[in-house]
Write a protein that holds these residues in place. Structure first.
Motif, PDB file in Angstrom:
ATOM      1  N   THR A 273      29.807  68.512  89.899  1.00 58.62           N
ATOM      2  CA  THR A 273      31.044  67.735  89.971  1.00 58.62           C
ATOM      3  C   THR A 273      32.265  68.433  89.387  1.00 58.62           C
ATOM      4  O   THR A 273      33.393  68.053  89.682  1.00 58.62           O
ATOM      5  N   GLN A 274      32.061  69.438  88.519  1.00 55.63           N
ATOM      6  CA  GLN A 274      33.215  70.081  87.887  1.00 55.63           C
ATOM      7  C   GLN A 274      32.912  71.487  87.426  1.00 55.63           C
ATOM      8  O   GLN A 274      31.760  71.899  87.337  1.00 55.63           O
ATOM      9  N   GLU A 275      33.982  72.215  87.117  1.00 54.64           N
ATOM     10  CA  GLU A 275      33.874  73.550  86.548  1.00 54.64           C
ATOM     11  C   GLU A 275      34.629  73.512  85.226  1.00 54.64           C
ATOM     12  O   GLU A 275      35.713  72.915  85.146  1.00 54.64           O
ATOM     13  N   THR A 276      34.060  74.151  84.172  1.00 54.82           N
ATOM     14  CA  THR A 276      34.701  74.098  82.858  1.00 54.82           C
ATOM     15  C   THR A 276      34.725  75.473  82.204  1.00 54.82           C
ATOM     16  O   THR A 276      33.869  76.323  82.450  1.00 54.82           O
ATOM     17  N   TYR A 277      35.737  75.655  81.364  1.00 53.50           N
ATOM     18  CA  TYR A 277      35.866  76.856  80.545  1.00 53.50           C
ATOM     19  C   TYR A 277      36.270  76.375  79.160  1.00 53.50           C
ATOM     20  O   TYR A 277      37.333  75.791  78.974  1.00 53.50           O
ATOM     21  N   LYS A 278      35.399  76.608  78.153  1.00 54.72           N
ATOM     22  CA  LYS A 278      35.642  76.103  76.801  1.00 54.72           C
ATOM     23  C   LYS A 278      36.456  77.093  75.981  1.00 54.72           C
ATOM     24  O   LYS A 278      36.248  78.300  76.047  1.00 54.72           O
ATOM     25  N   LEU A 279      37.358  76.534  75.185  1.00 49.57           N
ATOM     26  CA  LEU A 279      38.145  77.282  74.212  1.00 49.57           C
ATOM     27  C   LEU A 279      38.027  76.555  72.876  1.00 49.57           C
ATOM     28  O   LEU A 279      37.464  75.453  72.818  1.00 49.57           O
ATOM     29  N   LEU A 280      38.563  77.112  71.815  1.00 49.22           N
ATOM     30  CA  LEU A 280      38.467  76.472  70.503  1.00 49.22           C
ATOM     31  C   LEU A 280      39.206  75.132  70.450  1.00 49.22           C
ATOM     32  O   LEU A 280      38.744  74.177  69.832  1.00 49.22           O
ATOM     33  N   SER A 281      40.352  75.067  71.067  1.00 44.06           N
ATOM     34  CA  SER A 281      41.184  73.860  70.974  1.00 44.06           C
ATOM     35  C   SER A 281      40.939  72.860  72.090  1.00 44.06           C
ATOM     36  O   SER A 281      41.616  71.832  72.154  1.00 44.06           O
ATOM     37  N   GLY A 282      40.022  73.148  72.982  1.00 43.08           N
ATOM     38  CA  GLY A 282      39.757  72.227  74.079  1.00 43.08           C
ATOM     39  C   GLY A 282      39.070  72.932  75.224  1.00 43.08           C
ATOM     40  O   GLY A 282      38.560  74.036  75.074  1.00 43.08           O
ATOM     41  N   SER A 283      39.076  72.296  76.378  1.00 44.35           N
ATOM     42  CA  SER A 283      38.416  72.866  77.554  1.00 44.35           C
ATOM     43  C   SER A 283      39.344  72.790  78.752  1.00 44.35           C
ATOM     44  O   SER A 283      40.146  71.863  78.875  1.00 44.35           O
TER      45      SER A 283
END
Length: 180
Positions: A93-103
């Protein structure tokens, strides 16, 4: 008449402070009606002020959201471009890329079904698919109620004379109101 002015002062007191008061004549009763009308008008005035302030606050809230959206739209666009360049995790359903302050999240497009009940019902009938048609049995309460009466707290069918156990009689307490 002076006792009415004294009573107005007393009415502002807690309920137990006015226990000795009673309406004993038409003048006092008329004063009470006027007092109720004044209180209701005051309530209407205050509610109108509150409604106006609520409307103004809702407009301010909408305006703040629009300003924030305009201020962040450029950065969101830049993040979307960056998202395309980096490897990201994909699910159905989705694609994500995580960072320290959010995604950064891209929700994949999806298709949903939107039905037209009338056309769908016609289609189901024409194709002999009655098992997909919901038939709801429901009493015609308005018509049946006309044949009923209450006798000694029991609901009686006036046509058959039988007690209708499926319907019970409830007594609503009387109420007092003032029309001003």
């Amino acid at each position: 008449m002076s006792e009415i002015y004294e009573l107005e002062e007393v009415m502002e007191q807690p309920e137990d402070a006015v226990k000795g008061f009673s309406i004993t004549d038409d003048n006092t009763a008329d004063w009470a009606l006027k007092r109720i009308a004044e209180e209701r008008k005051e309530l209407e005035r205050l509610v109108a002020i509150a409604d106006q302030q609520i409307e103004e606050l809702e407009l301010k809230k909408k305006h703040l959201k629009e300003i924030t959206e305009r201020k962040t739209a450029f950065l969101k666009g830049c993040l979307a471009q960056y998202f395309e360049k980096v490897p990201h995790k994909a699910t159905k359903t989705q694609e994500t890329y995580k960072l320290l302050s959010g995604s950064l999240v891209f929700k994949l497009p999806k298709q949903t079904m939107v039905k037209d009940d009338a056309k769908l019902l016609k289609y189901l009938h024409e194709n002999g698919m009655e098992e997909y048609i919901k038939t709801e049995e429901k009493p015609k309460w308005g018509d049946f109620k006309k044949t009923l009466t209450i006798v000694d707290g029991k609901v009686i069918d006036t046509v058959s004379g039988e007690v209708v156990e499926a319907v019970r009689a409830e007594e609503e307490p009387g109420s007092f109101d003032v029309k001003v």
